[in-house]
Design an enzyme around this catalytic site. Structure first.
Site, mmCIF file in Angstrom:
data_model
loop_
_atom_site.group_PDB
_atom_site.id
_atom_site.type_symbol
_atom_site.label_atom_id
_atom_site.label_comp_id
_atom_site.label_asym_id
_atom_site.label_seq_id
_atom_site.Cartn_x
_atom_site.Cartn_y
_atom_site.Cartn_z
ATOM 1 N N ASP A 119 0.754 -1.392 -0.337
ATOM 2 C CA ASP A 119 0.295 -0.217 -0.439
ATOM 3 C C ASP A 119 1.157 1.131 -0.468
ATOM 4 O O ASP A 119 2.070 1.251 0.685
ATOM 5 C CB ASP A 119 -0.859 -0.205 1.302
ATOM 6 N N HIS A 137 -3.832 13.787 0.617
ATOM 7 C CA HIS A 137 -4.285 12.997 1.437
ATOM 8 C C HIS A 137 -3.087 13.316 3.004
ATOM 9 O O HIS A 137 -2.970 13.295 3.658
ATOM 10 C CB HIS A 137 -4.230 11.812 0.990
ATOM 11 N N ARG A 166 0.604 17.204 12.935
ATOM 12 C CA ARG A 166 1.806 17.647 13.260
ATOM 13 C C ARG A 166 1.089 19.311 12.836
ATOM 14 O O ARG A 166 1.977 20.099 11.577
ATOM 15 C CB ARG A 166 2.991 17.037 12.356
ATOM 16 N N GLU A 171 -10.740 3.539 3.236
ATOM 17 C CA GLU A 171 -9.354 4.365 2.568
ATOM 18 C C GLU A 171 -10.075 4.210 1.016
ATOM 19 O O GLU A 171 -9.573 2.882 1.019
ATOM 20 C CB GLU A 171 -7.588 3.885 2.822
ATOM 21 N N GLU A 176 -8.987 4.104 -2.872
ATOM 22 C CA GLU A 176 -7.774 3.347 -3.091
ATOM 23 C C GLU A 176 -7.887 3.280 -4.567
ATOM 24 O O GLU A 176 -9.081 1.936 -4.785
ATOM 25 C CB GLU A 176 -6.988 2.565 -2.618
ATOM 26 N N ASP A 234 -8.745 0.357 1.679
ATOM 27 C CA ASP A 234 -7.885 -0.121 2.761
ATOM 28 C C ASP A 234 -8.576 0.104 4.177
ATOM 29 O O ASP A 234 -7.945 1.269 4.400
ATOM 30 C CB ASP A 234 -6.620 0.574 2.449
ATOM 31 N N GLN A 249 -3.458 1.668 15.059
ATOM 32 C CA GLN A 249 -2.746 2.651 13.987
ATOM 33 C C GLN A 249 -2.011 3.190 15.328
ATOM 34 O O GLN A 249 -0.728 3.102 15.422
ATOM 35 C CB GLN A 249 -3.783 3.156 13.115
ATOM 36 N N LYS A 302 -4.430 -2.668 9.944
ATOM 37 C CA LYS A 302 -4.705 -2.316 8.349
ATOM 38 C C LYS A 302 -5.075 -3.654 8.105
ATOM 39 O O LYS A 302 -5.288 -4.277 6.878
ATOM 40 C CB LYS A 302 -3.464 -1.788 7.645
ATOM 41 N N THR A 315 -8.866 -6.170 3.698
ATOM 42 C CA THR A 315 -8.546 -5.508 2.319
ATOM 43 C C THR A 315 -9.804 -5.200 1.574
ATOM 44 O O THR A 315 -9.842 -6.603 0.529
ATOM 45 C CB THR A 315 -7.223 -5.262 1.980
ATOM 46 N N THR A 347 -4.985 6.467 0.387
ATOM 47 C CA THR A 347 -5.956 6.819 -0.200
ATOM 48 C C THR A 347 -6.040 8.518 -1.064
ATOM 49 O O THR A 347 -4.576 8.827 -1.484
ATOM 50 C CB THR A 347 -6.314 7.396 1.394
ATOM 51 N N GLU A 394 -10.105 12.306 7.444
ATOM 52 C CA GLU A 394 -10.161 13.410 6.896
ATOM 53 C C GLU A 394 -11.169 14.276 7.062
ATOM 54 O O GLU A 394 -11.223 15.582 6.904
ATOM 55 C CB GLU A 394 -9.395 13.237 5.489
HETATM 56 MN MN MN Z 1 -3.503 3.023 2.655
#
Ligand code: MN
Length: 412
Positions: free
Chosen positions: A120, A127, A136, A192, A194, A226, A233, A246, A250, A343, A357
């Protein structure tokens, strides 16, 4: 996006299906039908394609994929010829059309590939920036390596499942900021959005793949969800990266749409600043103009509601760069391996490919038309990812959809 034929003759995606009580077979989708390639091979109609006959009788596409991209292209070209209006080769054989064409609603679609390896990536600039801002807030949203390396991690291939498979809420170690770690069901189950590419047998151990040759080994694309447990996590990921948050599941869409079928939708990929190192430098950077959307249904809102729309075309790192980087140390790639994009998110809130998000890590829950709110997924929720390419003057080419419903986990 729904309601139109996504599998015109220009698409012919490959999959694996099973009629009730029968063994799995390889087929292609056209309109609302599956064309059984094993039946066509038995009728000696596919020999011109020069592919090992057993590949059509397999329970995954891996044997077909190991014949390589050009061989799969020959099979597709031969099928285009056979299925074209006016071609008499199938109708002229008594009973063949009835045996070879199966209604899609009558069959079970199986996971199309058996990936030996699953990677992945993390290749959407938007993203990576969105997550960086969340986690952060005081620093540069992108880590210093991001514009130099197509970041990725090795996932778990044993839990790659086909669309429609229920997703059991996983349990794991969770840690609130002011409490010791505990073990229990995730409270922050996320998706996610993808797009994955699938390869043939690409290279022996010790031989990197040149970025200019990378697409020769990429046979087709799938939609990938995902699934991610954000609380598991967050506690486990340092210092080695994603692990059990994760690997529980999937989901992939059942039809592998060939890169050949997507050729009319190729577009220039975004410029890169700074320029990448020479082994990742491309003369002709190409993405795919592929519209994507995320829809959610709940037990109180059975009609799926679209919560996000975005496009695959703006991915910062191309599939060719991901592949060249992944093999730059000489690691071998095998038929059926799965490489997910990371993502796919756009710059605006309605174009984000994950709930973390869309809800700013749970701070701004979504309100659904039913009046329900969601920060992350509840038991009983269904998530549907869809993808379609469209362009003036060309039939729409769909990747179909990948869906999954959350079922309760172990209450420990
Ligand atoms: Mn992913």
């Amino acid at each position: 996006m729904p309601g139109e034929t996504l599998f015109p003759i220009q698409n012919l995606p490959f999959g694996v299906y099973r009629r009730p009580g029968d063994v799995p077979r390889v087929g292609v989708a056209i309109g609302n039908h599956v064309v059984d390639l094993a039946v066509l091979a038995d009728a000696d109609l596919l020999s011109d394609a020069g592919v090992w006959r057993g590949a059509y009788f397999a329970d995954s596409l891996n044997p077909l994929l190991s014949e390589g991209r050009t061989a799969v292209g020959r099979v597709r070209a031969r099928l285009t010829e056979l299925l074209e209006i006016g071609n008499r080769e199938m109708p002229d054989r008594p009973g063949l059309v009835d045996r070879a064409l199966v209604d899609r609603t009558d069959v079970e679609l199986l996971v199309p590939i058996r990936p030996g390896d699953y990677v992945d990536f993390y290749s959407s600039l938007h993203h990576a920036t969105n997550l960086g801002r969340l986690f952060r807030p005081d620093g540069d949203p992108l880590l210093p390596n991001w514009r130099h390396i197509p970041i990725g991690y090795h996932g778990r291939s044993s839990s790659v499942v086909v669309s429609g498979t229920d997703i059991t809420r996983p349990s794991g170690q969770l840690k609130a900021p002011d409490a010791p770690p505990r073990f229990g069901p995730t409270g922050r189950l996320d998706i996610e959005l993808e797009v994955g590419f699938v390869t043939g047998d690409a290279n022996p151990l010790g031989e990197p793949i040149d970025v200019a040759d990378a697409e020769d080994h990429i046979i087709g694309l799938l939609l990938v969800n995902d699934w991610s447990a954000r609380d598991i996590q967050a506690w486990e990921y340092q210092p080695l990266g994603p692990f059990l948050g994760k690997s529980f599941a999937t989901s992939v869409s059942p039809w592998l749409v060939t890169l050949d079928a997507l050729e009319p939708f190729r577009v220039p990929a975004p410029d890169q600043d700074p320029p990448p190192l020479s082994y990742l430098e491309e003369k002709n950077r190409r993405g795919i103009d592929l519209h994507l959307e995320v829809a959610v249904a709940t037990p109180d809102m059975p009609r799926p509601h679209v919560i996000s729309r975005t496009n695959f075309r703006d991915m910062y790192w191309t599939m060719a760069q991901q592949f060249a980087h992944m093999t730059s140390n000489g690691t071998p790639v095998r038929a059926g391996d799965l490489y997910a994009s990371g993502t796919v998110s756009g710059p605006e809130p309605g174009s984000f490919g994950s709930l973390i998000e869309l809800t700013r890590n749970g701070a701004d829950p979504l309100t659904l038309p039913s009046g329900e709110t969601r920060s992350f997924l509840d038991d009983g929720d269904t998530v549907i990812l869809r993808g379609v390419c469209e362009r003036e003057g060309h039939p729409r080419i769909g990747l179909g959809e990948v869906r999954g419903t959350i079922t309760p986990g172990d209450p420990r």
